[in-house]
Design a protein around this motif. Structure first.
Motif: not given
Length: 565
Positions: A104, A277, A282-284, A328, A437, A460
Protein backbone atom coordinates in the motif's frame (compact mmCIF):
# COMPACT_ATOMS: atom_id res chain seq x y z
CA UNK A 1 -17.31 10.38 -29.30
CA UNK A 2 -14.69 8.86 -31.54
CA UNK A 3 -12.85 7.15 -28.68
CA UNK A 4 -15.76 4.80 -28.09
CA UNK A 5 -16.08 3.78 -31.73
CA UNK A 6 -13.45 1.10 -31.36
CA UNK A 7 -13.26 -2.20 -33.15
CA UNK A 8 -14.89 -3.63 -30.04
CA UNK A 9 -17.90 -1.33 -30.24
CA UNK A 10 -18.36 -1.96 -33.95
CA UNK A 11 -18.03 -5.70 -33.69
CA UNK A 12 -20.26 -5.81 -30.64
CA UNK A 13 -22.90 -3.84 -32.52
CA UNK A 14 -22.85 -6.47 -35.23
CA UNK A 15 -22.85 -9.29 -32.71
CA UNK A 16 -25.78 -11.62 -32.87
CA UNK A 17 -26.91 -12.36 -29.34
CA UNK A 18 -26.48 -11.64 -25.69
CA UNK A 19 -22.95 -13.01 -25.50
CA UNK A 20 -21.59 -10.36 -27.90
CA UNK A 21 -20.43 -13.29 -30.01
CA UNK A 22 -18.93 -12.96 -33.45
CA UNK A 23 -21.88 -13.20 -35.87
CA UNK A 24 -20.04 -15.63 -38.15
CA UNK A 25 -18.35 -18.03 -35.72
CA UNK A 26 -20.72 -17.70 -32.78
CA UNK A 27 -17.72 -17.58 -30.44
CA UNK A 28 -17.07 -14.82 -27.88
CA UNK A 29 -15.63 -11.77 -29.63
CA UNK A 30 -12.08 -10.50 -29.15
CA UNK A 31 -10.32 -7.59 -30.84
CA UNK A 32 -7.12 -9.61 -31.14
CA UNK A 33 -5.60 -12.94 -30.20
CA UNK A 34 -4.07 -13.61 -26.83
CA UNK A 35 -0.28 -13.18 -26.73
CA UNK A 36 1.88 -16.18 -25.79
CA UNK A 37 5.49 -16.29 -24.59
CA UNK A 38 7.71 -18.55 -22.51
CA UNK A 39 10.28 -16.28 -20.87
CA UNK A 40 8.56 -13.02 -19.97
CA UNK A 41 5.42 -10.98 -20.54
CA UNK A 42 4.32 -7.38 -20.01
CA UNK A 43 0.97 -5.71 -20.54
CA UNK A 44 0.62 -1.95 -20.17
CA UNK A 45 -1.51 0.87 -21.54
CA UNK A 46 1.31 2.12 -23.83
CA UNK A 47 3.28 0.04 -26.37
CA UNK A 48 6.57 1.80 -25.62
CA UNK A 49 6.18 1.16 -21.89
CA UNK A 50 5.54 -2.51 -22.62
CA UNK A 51 8.77 -2.64 -24.62
CA UNK A 52 10.67 -0.91 -21.81
CA UNK A 53 9.49 -3.60 -19.41
CA UNK A 54 10.55 -6.40 -21.74
CA UNK A 55 13.97 -4.82 -22.36
CA UNK A 56 14.57 -4.59 -18.59
CA UNK A 57 13.79 -8.29 -18.18
CA UNK A 58 16.01 -9.19 -21.15
CA UNK A 59 18.86 -7.44 -19.33
CA UNK A 60 18.32 -9.67 -16.29
CA UNK A 61 15.84 -7.56 -14.39
CA UNK A 62 13.00 -9.12 -12.42
CA UNK A 63 9.30 -8.63 -13.04
CA UNK A 64 9.40 -5.99 -10.28
CA UNK A 65 12.25 -4.14 -12.03
CA UNK A 66 10.19 -4.29 -15.22
CA UNK A 67 7.06 -3.02 -13.50
CA UNK A 68 8.91 -0.05 -12.02
CA UNK A 69 10.52 0.73 -15.37
CA UNK A 70 7.16 0.57 -17.13
CA UNK A 71 5.52 2.72 -14.45
CA UNK A 72 8.24 5.35 -14.84
CA UNK A 73 7.78 5.28 -18.61
CA UNK A 74 4.01 5.67 -18.28
CA UNK A 75 4.51 8.68 -15.99
CA UNK A 76 6.33 10.30 -18.90
CA UNK A 77 4.24 8.95 -21.78
CA UNK A 78 0.78 8.90 -20.17
CA UNK A 79 0.80 11.80 -17.69
CA UNK A 80 -2.97 11.94 -18.13
CA UNK A 81 -3.21 8.99 -15.76
CA UNK A 82 -0.17 8.73 -13.52
CA UNK A 83 3.25 9.93 -12.49
CA UNK A 84 5.58 10.22 -9.52
CA UNK A 85 3.27 12.82 -7.98
CA UNK A 86 0.74 10.05 -7.31
CA UNK A 87 0.24 6.88 -5.27
CA UNK A 88 0.86 3.20 -5.97
CA UNK A 89 -0.52 -0.20 -4.96
CA UNK A 90 0.91 -3.57 -5.96
CA UNK A 91 0.51 -7.32 -5.52
CA UNK A 92 3.55 -9.51 -6.22
CA UNK A 93 3.65 -13.27 -6.64
CA UNK A 94 7.02 -14.40 -5.28
CA UNK A 95 8.00 -17.81 -6.71
CA UNK A 96 10.54 -18.35 -3.90
CA UNK A 97 8.08 -18.07 -1.03
CA UNK A 98 5.10 -19.11 -3.20
CA UNK A 99 3.15 -16.26 -1.63
CA UNK A 100 1.45 -13.04 -2.63
CA UNK A 101 2.83 -9.84 -1.13
CA UNK A 102 0.85 -6.59 -1.12
CA UNK A 103 2.10 -3.02 -0.91
CA UNK A 104 0.00 0.00 0.00
CA UNK A 105 1.90 3.01 -1.32
CA UNK A 106 -0.70 5.67 -0.55
CA UNK A 107 0.28 8.99 0.97
CA UNK A 108 -1.22 10.98 3.82
CA UNK A 109 -2.75 14.42 4.16
CA UNK A 110 -0.59 17.41 5.17
CA UNK A 111 -0.22 17.69 8.93
CA UNK A 112 -0.53 21.48 8.81
CA UNK A 113 -4.03 21.31 7.33
CA UNK A 114 -7.14 20.61 9.40
CA UNK A 115 -10.88 20.08 9.08
CA UNK A 116 -11.35 23.29 11.05
CA UNK A 117 -9.37 25.25 8.44
CA UNK A 118 -11.70 24.05 5.69
CA UNK A 119 -14.75 24.89 7.80
CA UNK A 120 -13.43 28.31 8.81
CA UNK A 121 -12.79 29.13 5.16
CA UNK A 122 -16.24 28.12 3.95
CA UNK A 123 -15.47 24.83 2.17
CA UNK A 124 -18.18 22.17 1.99
CA UNK A 125 -16.05 19.90 -0.21
CA UNK A 126 -12.35 19.73 -1.01
CA UNK A 127 -11.82 21.21 -4.50
CA UNK A 128 -10.66 18.87 -7.28
CA UNK A 129 -7.63 20.92 -8.36
CA UNK A 130 -5.01 23.26 -6.98
CA UNK A 131 -3.03 22.89 -3.74
CA UNK A 132 -5.78 21.81 -1.32
CA UNK A 133 -6.42 18.22 -2.53
CA UNK A 134 -2.69 17.38 -2.63
CA UNK A 135 -1.50 14.51 -0.43
CA UNK A 136 1.98 13.04 -0.07
CA UNK A 137 2.83 11.08 -3.24
CA UNK A 138 3.65 7.46 -2.41
CA UNK A 139 4.79 6.11 -5.79
CA UNK A 140 8.54 6.63 -5.40
CA UNK A 141 8.50 5.07 -1.93
CA UNK A 142 6.55 2.16 -3.43
CA UNK A 143 9.16 1.69 -6.14
CA UNK A 144 11.99 1.45 -3.63
CA UNK A 145 10.08 -0.82 -1.26
CA UNK A 146 9.29 -3.26 -4.08
CA UNK A 147 12.79 -2.96 -5.51
CA UNK A 148 14.43 -3.50 -2.15
CA UNK A 149 12.71 -6.85 -1.75
CA UNK A 150 12.44 -8.11 -5.33
CA UNK A 151 14.72 -6.03 -7.58
CA UNK A 152 17.84 -7.26 -9.37
CA UNK A 153 19.13 -4.33 -11.42
CA UNK A 154 20.13 -1.03 -9.86
CA UNK A 155 17.41 1.62 -9.72
CA UNK A 156 19.50 3.80 -12.03
CA UNK A 157 19.38 1.01 -14.64
CA UNK A 158 15.66 0.55 -14.14
CA UNK A 159 14.89 4.25 -14.67
CA UNK A 160 17.42 4.79 -17.49
CA UNK A 161 15.03 4.00 -20.40
CA UNK A 162 12.56 6.65 -19.25
CA UNK A 163 15.37 9.16 -18.71
CA UNK A 164 16.40 8.62 -22.35
CA UNK A 165 12.84 8.93 -23.67
CA UNK A 166 12.30 12.06 -21.57
CA UNK A 167 15.37 13.73 -23.08
CA UNK A 168 15.15 12.44 -26.65
CA UNK A 169 11.36 12.50 -26.96
CA UNK A 170 8.64 10.03 -27.91
CA UNK A 171 5.51 10.26 -30.09
CA UNK A 172 2.25 10.91 -28.23
CA UNK A 173 -0.43 8.26 -28.74
CA UNK A 174 -4.00 8.91 -29.77
CA UNK A 175 -6.07 8.30 -26.64
CA UNK A 176 -3.50 10.06 -24.46
CA UNK A 177 -3.49 13.12 -26.74
CA UNK A 178 -7.27 13.29 -26.45
CA UNK A 179 -7.31 13.28 -22.64
CA UNK A 180 -4.32 15.63 -22.48
CA UNK A 181 -6.32 18.07 -24.57
CA UNK A 182 -9.20 17.89 -22.11
CA UNK A 183 -6.93 18.59 -19.13
CA UNK A 184 -5.01 21.60 -20.43
CA UNK A 185 -7.86 24.15 -20.25
CA UNK A 186 -8.68 23.03 -16.70
CA UNK A 187 -5.17 22.91 -15.25
CA UNK A 188 -3.30 25.70 -17.04
CA UNK A 189 -4.13 28.19 -14.29
CA UNK A 190 -1.93 26.38 -11.77
CA UNK A 191 1.74 27.42 -11.48
CA UNK A 192 4.23 25.26 -13.35
CA UNK A 193 1.71 23.31 -15.43
CA UNK A 194 1.70 25.32 -18.66
CA UNK A 195 5.48 25.64 -18.71
CA UNK A 196 6.06 21.89 -18.26
CA UNK A 197 3.01 20.14 -19.75
CA UNK A 198 1.98 22.08 -22.84
CA UNK A 199 3.38 23.05 -26.21
CA UNK A 200 2.97 26.80 -26.25
CA UNK A 201 -0.17 26.56 -24.13
CA UNK A 202 -1.80 23.61 -25.93
CA UNK A 203 -1.64 19.85 -25.47
CA UNK A 204 0.68 17.84 -27.71
CA UNK A 205 -1.11 16.33 -30.68
CA UNK A 206 -1.26 12.69 -31.76
CA UNK A 207 2.11 11.65 -33.20
CA UNK A 208 3.88 14.80 -32.01
CA UNK A 209 7.20 14.29 -30.24
CA UNK A 210 7.05 15.06 -26.53
CA UNK A 211 10.05 15.66 -24.28
CA UNK A 212 10.26 16.29 -20.55
CA UNK A 213 13.88 17.09 -19.62
CA UNK A 214 12.85 18.20 -16.13
CA UNK A 215 11.44 14.75 -15.39
CA UNK A 216 14.61 13.21 -16.84
CA UNK A 217 16.69 15.15 -14.31
CA UNK A 218 14.37 14.22 -11.44
CA UNK A 219 14.43 10.50 -12.29
CA UNK A 220 18.18 10.57 -12.78
CA UNK A 221 18.58 12.08 -9.31
CA UNK A 222 16.29 9.47 -7.77
CA UNK A 223 18.15 6.65 -9.54
CA UNK A 224 21.52 7.97 -8.41
CA UNK A 225 20.74 9.11 -4.85
CA UNK A 226 17.87 6.79 -3.86
CA UNK A 227 14.47 7.14 -2.25
CA UNK A 228 15.49 9.88 0.18
CA UNK A 229 16.42 12.20 -2.69
CA UNK A 230 12.69 12.56 -3.26
CA UNK A 231 11.43 12.58 0.34
CA UNK A 232 14.31 14.21 2.25
CA UNK A 233 16.66 15.83 -0.27
CA UNK A 234 16.66 18.86 -2.56
CA UNK A 235 13.54 17.63 -4.39
CA UNK A 236 11.62 17.65 -1.10
CA UNK A 237 12.93 21.13 -0.28
CA UNK A 238 11.84 22.40 -3.72
CA UNK A 239 8.37 20.91 -3.16
CA UNK A 240 8.14 22.57 0.26
CA UNK A 241 9.05 25.98 -1.16
CA UNK A 242 6.61 25.60 -4.06
CA UNK A 243 3.61 24.88 -1.85
CA UNK A 244 4.51 27.63 0.62
CA UNK A 245 4.58 30.07 -2.28
CA UNK A 246 1.29 28.91 -3.77
CA UNK A 247 -1.16 28.56 -0.90
CA UNK A 248 -0.55 24.89 -0.21
CA UNK A 249 0.03 22.96 3.00
CA UNK A 250 2.31 20.10 1.93
CA UNK A 251 5.63 20.48 3.71
CA UNK A 252 9.07 18.94 3.82
CA UNK A 253 8.14 17.29 7.13
CA UNK A 254 5.18 15.49 5.48
CA UNK A 255 7.45 14.07 2.79
CA UNK A 256 10.19 13.10 5.23
CA UNK A 257 7.71 11.26 7.47
CA UNK A 258 6.09 9.26 4.65
CA UNK A 259 6.24 5.48 4.72
CA UNK A 260 4.13 3.04 2.76
CA UNK A 261 3.42 -0.42 4.13
CA UNK A 262 3.51 -4.08 3.21
CA UNK A 263 0.07 -5.60 3.66
CA UNK A 264 -1.45 -9.05 3.39
CA UNK A 265 -3.79 -9.27 0.40
CA UNK A 266 -7.36 -10.37 1.17
CA UNK A 267 -9.09 -13.13 -0.79
CA UNK A 268 -12.35 -14.89 -1.42
CA UNK A 269 -12.89 -18.18 -3.20
CA UNK A 270 -15.14 -17.90 -6.23
CA UNK A 271 -16.12 -21.27 -7.68
CA UNK A 272 -12.74 -22.81 -6.99
CA UNK A 273 -10.40 -19.89 -7.70
CA UNK A 274 -9.05 -17.45 -5.12
CA UNK A 275 -9.42 -13.78 -6.02
CA UNK A 276 -7.07 -11.41 -4.17
CA UNK A 277 -7.30 -7.68 -3.42
CA UNK A 278 -5.55 -5.10 -1.22
CA UNK A 279 -7.54 -4.26 1.97
CA UNK A 280 -8.79 -0.70 2.74
CA UNK A 281 -8.07 2.22 2.52
CA UNK A 282 -8.66 0.99 -1.05
CA UNK A 283 -11.91 -0.33 -2.51
CA UNK A 284 -10.63 -3.74 -3.64
CA UNK A 285 -12.72 -5.82 -1.26
CA UNK A 286 -15.87 -4.45 -2.95
CA UNK A 287 -15.02 -6.78 -5.85
CA UNK A 288 -14.81 -9.68 -3.40
CA UNK A 289 -18.14 -8.72 -1.85
CA UNK A 290 -19.81 -8.60 -5.28
CA UNK A 291 -18.43 -12.03 -6.17
CA UNK A 292 -19.48 -13.53 -2.84
CA UNK A 293 -23.07 -12.44 -3.40
CA UNK A 294 -23.10 -13.67 -7.00
CA UNK A 295 -21.68 -17.08 -6.11
CA UNK A 296 -25.12 -17.96 -4.79
CA UNK A 297 -26.53 -18.00 -8.33
CA UNK A 298 -25.96 -20.66 -11.00
CA UNK A 299 -24.45 -18.76 -13.91
CA UNK A 300 -24.09 -21.95 -15.93
CA UNK A 301 -27.80 -21.42 -16.57
CA UNK A 302 -27.67 -17.63 -16.91
CA UNK A 303 -26.30 -16.44 -20.29
CA UNK A 304 -23.81 -13.60 -20.55
CA UNK A 305 -25.57 -10.36 -21.40
CA UNK A 306 -29.01 -11.59 -20.40
CA UNK A 307 -31.29 -9.43 -18.28
CA UNK A 308 -30.85 -11.82 -15.37
CA UNK A 309 -27.05 -11.59 -15.59
CA UNK A 310 -27.03 -7.77 -15.65
CA UNK A 311 -29.74 -7.42 -13.00
CA UNK A 312 -28.04 -9.71 -10.48
CA UNK A 313 -24.67 -8.05 -11.07
CA UNK A 314 -26.04 -4.53 -10.59
CA UNK A 315 -27.95 -5.49 -7.43
CA UNK A 316 -24.89 -7.18 -5.93
CA UNK A 317 -22.86 -4.08 -6.75
CA UNK A 318 -25.36 -1.84 -4.96
CA UNK A 319 -25.04 -3.94 -1.81
CA UNK A 320 -21.22 -3.93 -1.88
CA UNK A 321 -21.03 -0.20 -2.55
CA UNK A 322 -23.35 0.61 0.35
CA UNK A 323 -20.75 -1.05 2.60
CA UNK A 324 -17.97 0.69 0.66
CA UNK A 325 -19.44 4.08 1.56
CA UNK A 326 -19.89 3.14 5.21
CA UNK A 327 -16.80 1.13 6.14
CA UNK A 328 -13.85 1.68 3.74
CA UNK A 329 -11.30 4.17 5.09
CA UNK A 330 -7.77 4.47 6.44
CA UNK A 331 -7.63 1.58 8.95
CA UNK A 332 -5.30 3.59 11.21
CA UNK A 333 -8.26 5.91 11.86
CA UNK A 334 -11.31 3.77 11.11
CA UNK A 335 -10.61 0.00 10.97
CA UNK A 336 -12.98 -1.85 8.65
CA UNK A 337 -14.34 -5.28 9.66
CA UNK A 338 -12.74 -6.84 6.57
CA UNK A 339 -13.10 -10.49 7.60
CA UNK A 340 -16.81 -10.04 8.18
CA UNK A 341 -17.35 -8.06 4.97
CA UNK A 342 -15.80 -10.78 2.77
CA UNK A 343 -17.29 -13.76 4.64
CA UNK A 344 -19.69 -16.24 3.05
CA UNK A 345 -22.19 -15.86 5.90
CA UNK A 346 -22.38 -12.11 5.41
CA UNK A 347 -22.81 -12.56 1.65
CA UNK A 348 -25.68 -14.94 2.27
CA UNK A 349 -27.38 -12.35 4.48
CA UNK A 350 -26.95 -9.63 1.88
CA UNK A 351 -28.07 -11.90 -0.99
CA UNK A 352 -31.50 -12.20 0.63
CA UNK A 353 -32.04 -8.51 -0.06
CA UNK A 354 -31.97 -8.99 -3.86
CA UNK A 355 -35.37 -9.12 -5.54
CA UNK A 356 -34.94 -11.13 -8.78
CA UNK A 357 -37.72 -9.16 -10.43
CA UNK A 358 -37.14 -5.61 -9.25
CA UNK A 359 -34.26 -3.14 -9.04
CA UNK A 360 -33.58 -1.79 -5.56
CA UNK A 361 -33.99 1.97 -5.31
CA UNK A 362 -32.26 2.30 -1.94
CA UNK A 363 -29.71 0.07 -0.18
CA UNK A 364 -28.39 0.34 3.35
CA UNK A 365 -24.96 -0.77 4.51
CA UNK A 366 -24.89 -3.98 6.46
CA UNK A 367 -25.06 -3.76 10.26
CA UNK A 368 -21.80 -5.10 11.63
CA UNK A 369 -20.48 -5.54 15.10
CA UNK A 370 -17.14 -4.78 14.48
CA UNK A 371 -10.57 8.96 -11.87
CA UNK A 372 -7.76 8.34 -14.01
CA UNK A 373 -5.15 5.72 -13.55
CA UNK A 374 -2.74 3.32 -15.26
CA UNK A 375 -2.61 -0.39 -14.64
CA UNK A 376 0.24 -2.67 -15.70
CA UNK A 377 1.34 -6.24 -15.13
CA UNK A 378 4.63 -8.04 -15.72
CA UNK A 379 5.96 -11.60 -15.39
CA UNK A 380 9.50 -12.95 -15.61
CA UNK A 381 11.36 -16.18 -16.41
CA UNK A 382 11.47 -17.23 -12.75
CA UNK A 383 7.72 -17.08 -12.30
CA UNK A 384 7.47 -13.74 -10.52
CA UNK A 385 4.30 -11.85 -11.48
CA UNK A 386 3.47 -8.24 -10.62
CA UNK A 387 0.08 -6.55 -10.56
CA UNK A 388 0.62 -2.79 -10.21
CA UNK A 389 -1.66 0.22 -10.37
CA UNK A 390 -0.63 3.87 -10.11
CA UNK A 391 -2.53 7.12 -10.42
CA UNK A 392 -2.68 10.88 -10.06
CA UNK A 393 -6.43 10.42 -9.38
CA UNK A 394 -8.58 12.89 -11.35
CA UNK A 395 -7.25 13.48 -14.87
CA UNK A 396 -3.69 14.75 -14.80
CA UNK A 397 -3.98 15.41 -11.07
CA UNK A 398 -4.11 18.67 -9.14
CA UNK A 399 -2.36 20.77 -11.78
CA UNK A 400 0.34 21.62 -9.24
CA UNK A 401 3.66 21.10 -11.03
CA UNK A 402 6.73 22.35 -9.16
CA UNK A 403 9.05 24.22 -11.55
CA UNK A 404 12.00 22.19 -12.78
CA UNK A 405 10.76 18.79 -11.51
CA UNK A 406 8.63 17.64 -14.46
CA UNK A 407 5.70 16.01 -12.65
CA UNK A 408 2.23 16.91 -11.36
CA UNK A 409 0.94 16.23 -7.86
CA UNK A 410 -2.09 14.04 -7.36
CA UNK A 411 -5.43 15.40 -6.15
CA UNK A 412 -6.32 12.30 -4.13
CA UNK A 413 -7.24 14.41 -1.12
CA UNK A 414 -10.45 15.35 -2.90
CA UNK A 415 -11.73 11.99 -1.62
CA UNK A 416 -11.77 13.24 1.97
CA UNK A 417 -15.09 14.30 3.51
CA UNK A 418 -15.49 17.61 5.35
CA UNK A 419 -17.93 16.17 7.90
CA UNK A 420 -16.89 15.32 11.47
CA UNK A 421 -17.36 11.67 12.37
CA UNK A 422 -17.46 10.34 8.81
CA UNK A 423 -15.04 7.41 8.23
CA UNK A 424 -13.29 9.45 5.52
CA UNK A 425 -13.44 12.78 7.33
CA UNK A 426 -10.34 14.90 6.79
CA UNK A 427 -7.71 14.61 9.49
CA UNK A 428 -4.02 15.58 9.42
CA UNK A 429 -1.71 12.72 8.48
CA UNK A 430 -4.55 10.49 7.24
CA UNK A 431 -4.78 8.44 4.04
CA UNK A 432 -7.88 9.17 1.93
CA UNK A 433 -10.23 6.54 0.58
CA UNK A 434 -8.55 5.11 -2.52
CA UNK A 435 -10.07 3.90 -5.77
CA UNK A 436 -6.99 2.27 -7.35
CA UNK A 437 -6.77 -1.49 -6.85
CA UNK A 438 -4.55 -4.24 -8.33
CA UNK A 439 -5.92 -7.78 -8.46
CA UNK A 440 -4.66 -11.35 -8.68
CA UNK A 441 -6.20 -14.81 -9.06
CA UNK A 442 -4.65 -18.05 -7.82
CA UNK A 443 -5.85 -21.57 -8.49
CA UNK A 444 -4.92 -24.53 -6.30
CA UNK A 445 -2.31 -22.38 -4.58
CA UNK A 446 -0.59 -21.45 -7.85
CA UNK A 447 -0.58 -18.12 -9.68
CA UNK A 448 -3.15 -17.95 -12.46
CA UNK A 449 -4.01 -14.38 -13.50
CA UNK A 450 -2.46 -11.02 -12.64
CA UNK A 451 -4.91 -8.35 -13.77
CA UNK A 452 -6.46 -4.97 -13.19
CA UNK A 453 -9.11 -2.73 -14.65
CA UNK A 454 -8.58 0.98 -14.01
CA UNK A 455 -11.26 3.64 -13.83
CA UNK A 456 -12.56 5.05 -10.52
CA UNK A 457 -15.65 3.31 -9.16
CA UNK A 458 -15.64 1.07 -12.23
CA UNK A 459 -12.63 -0.81 -10.87
CA UNK A 460 -14.25 -3.27 -8.44
CA UNK A 461 -17.17 -3.66 -10.84
CA UNK A 462 -14.70 -4.44 -13.62
CA UNK A 463 -12.68 -6.84 -11.48
CA UNK A 464 -15.80 -8.84 -10.67
CA UNK A 465 -16.84 -8.88 -14.33
CA UNK A 466 -13.43 -10.13 -15.49
CA UNK A 467 -13.54 -12.96 -12.95
CA UNK A 468 -17.07 -13.88 -14.05
CA UNK A 469 -16.09 -13.77 -17.72
CA UNK A 470 -13.19 -16.15 -17.09
CA UNK A 471 -14.88 -18.48 -14.60
CA UNK A 472 -18.61 -18.38 -15.36
CA UNK A 473 -18.65 -17.68 -19.08
CA UNK A 474 -15.52 -19.54 -20.19
CA UNK A 475 -13.90 -16.65 -22.03
CA UNK A 476 -10.18 -16.53 -22.73
CA UNK A 477 -8.01 -13.73 -21.33
CA UNK A 478 -8.52 -11.33 -24.25
CA UNK A 479 -12.23 -12.11 -24.67
CA UNK A 480 -12.76 -11.45 -20.96
CA UNK A 481 -11.46 -7.91 -21.43
CA UNK A 482 -13.18 -7.21 -24.74
CA UNK A 483 -16.65 -8.35 -23.71
CA UNK A 484 -19.05 -5.42 -23.27
CA UNK A 485 -19.14 -4.10 -19.72
CA UNK A 486 -21.72 -3.06 -17.17
CA UNK A 487 -21.31 0.03 -15.03
CA UNK A 488 -23.74 1.06 -12.31
CA UNK A 489 -23.50 4.65 -11.11
CA UNK A 490 -25.34 6.38 -8.30
CA UNK A 491 -24.43 4.45 -5.17
CA UNK A 492 -23.66 6.49 -2.07
CA UNK A 493 -20.07 7.70 -2.32
CA UNK A 494 -17.34 7.24 0.34
CA UNK A 495 -16.30 10.85 -0.26
CA UNK A 496 -19.72 11.96 0.95
CA UNK A 497 -20.55 14.13 -2.06
CA UNK A 498 -23.48 11.97 -3.10
CA UNK A 499 -26.61 11.73 -0.99
CA UNK A 500 -27.93 8.31 -0.06
CA UNK A 501 -29.11 6.46 -3.15
CA UNK A 502 -32.91 6.69 -3.32
CA UNK A 503 -33.65 6.29 -7.04
CA UNK A 504 -31.74 3.07 -7.83
CA UNK A 505 -29.01 4.91 -9.72
CA UNK A 506 -28.19 4.50 -13.41
CA UNK A 507 -27.01 1.45 -15.37
CA UNK A 508 -24.61 2.14 -18.25
CA UNK A 509 -24.34 -0.73 -20.73
CA UNK A 510 -21.53 -0.74 -23.24
CA UNK A 511 -22.42 -1.33 -26.86
CA UNK A 512 -23.04 -5.02 -27.43
CA UNK A 513 -25.92 -5.82 -25.10
CA UNK A 514 -29.06 -6.73 -27.07
CA UNK A 515 -32.10 -4.49 -26.93
CA UNK A 516 -34.13 -7.38 -25.52
CA UNK A 517 -31.92 -7.23 -22.43
CA UNK A 518 -32.31 -3.45 -22.13
CA UNK A 519 -36.11 -3.67 -22.37
CA UNK A 520 -36.25 -6.45 -19.76
CA UNK A 521 -34.04 -4.45 -17.38
CA UNK A 522 -36.28 -1.42 -17.77
CA UNK A 523 -39.26 -3.55 -16.85
CA UNK A 524 -37.44 -4.50 -13.64
CA UNK A 525 -37.12 -0.81 -12.80
CA UNK A 526 -33.57 -0.10 -13.93
CA UNK A 527 -32.76 3.26 -15.48
CA UNK A 528 -30.58 2.57 -18.53
CA UNK A 529 -28.46 5.33 -20.06
CA UNK A 530 -25.86 5.54 -22.81
CA UNK A 531 -22.41 6.72 -21.70
CA UNK A 532 -19.13 7.37 -23.48
CA UNK A 533 -16.13 5.58 -22.07
CA UNK A 534 -16.59 5.03 -18.30
CA UNK A 535 -15.83 1.33 -18.63
CA UNK A 536 -12.21 1.23 -17.51
CA UNK A 537 -8.94 -0.08 -18.94
CA UNK A 538 -7.78 -3.68 -18.58
CA UNK A 539 -4.43 -5.49 -18.76
CA UNK A 540 -3.76 -9.11 -17.78
CA UNK A 541 -1.19 -11.89 -17.73
CA UNK A 542 -2.13 -15.52 -17.10
CA UNK A 543 0.19 -18.40 -16.25
CA UNK A 544 -0.32 -21.64 -18.19
CA UNK A 545 1.45 -24.15 -15.94
CA UNK A 546 0.75 -27.12 -18.21
CA UNK A 547 2.59 -25.60 -21.19
CA UNK A 548 5.06 -23.47 -19.26
CA UNK A 549 3.90 -20.25 -20.92
CA UNK A 550 2.53 -16.83 -20.13
CA UNK A 551 -0.59 -15.49 -21.83
CA UNK A 552 -1.03 -11.74 -22.25
CA UNK A 553 -4.08 -9.57 -22.99
CA UNK A 554 -4.43 -5.82 -23.44
CA UNK A 555 -7.30 -3.35 -23.35
CA UNK A 556 -8.85 -2.56 -26.74
CA UNK A 557 -10.23 0.70 -25.36
CA UNK A 558 -6.75 2.14 -24.68
CA UNK A 559 -3.46 2.57 -26.53
CA UNK A 560 -1.87 -0.44 -24.85
CA UNK A 561 -0.05 -3.62 -25.78
CA UNK A 562 0.64 -7.04 -24.37
CA UNK A 563 3.93 -8.55 -25.56
CA UNK A 564 6.48 -11.13 -24.50
CA UNK A 565 9.50 -13.13 -25.55
Amino acid sequence: MRLTLTALALAATLAGGAAAADRITGLPFATRSEVYATEAMAATSHPLATQVALDVMRRGGSAVDAAIAANAALGLMEPTGNGIGGDLFAIVWDPKTKKLHGYNGSGRSPRALSLKWFQDNGYEDIPPHGPLPVTVPGAVDGWFALHGRFGRLSMAEVLAPTVRYARQGHPVHDTIAYYWGRSVPVLSKWPGFTEQFTVGGRAPRTGEIWKNPNLANTLETIGREGRDAFYKGDIARSIDAYFKANGGFLRYEDLAAHQGEWVDPVSTNYRGVDVWEIPPNGQGIAALQILNVLEGYDFSKIPFGSAEHVHLFVEAKKLAFADRARYYADPAFHPAPVAKLVSEDYAAERRKLINPDRAARAVDAGILQDGDTIYLTTADKDGMMVSLIQSNYRGMGSGMAPPGLGFIFQDRGEQFVLKPGHPNSFEPGKRPFHTIIPAFITKDGKPWVSFGLMGGAMQPQGHAQIVMNLVDFGMNLQEAGDAPRIQHDGSTDPAGRMLEMTDGGVVNLETGFPYETIRALMRKGHRIEFADGPYGGYQAIARDHANGTYIGASESRKDGQAAGY
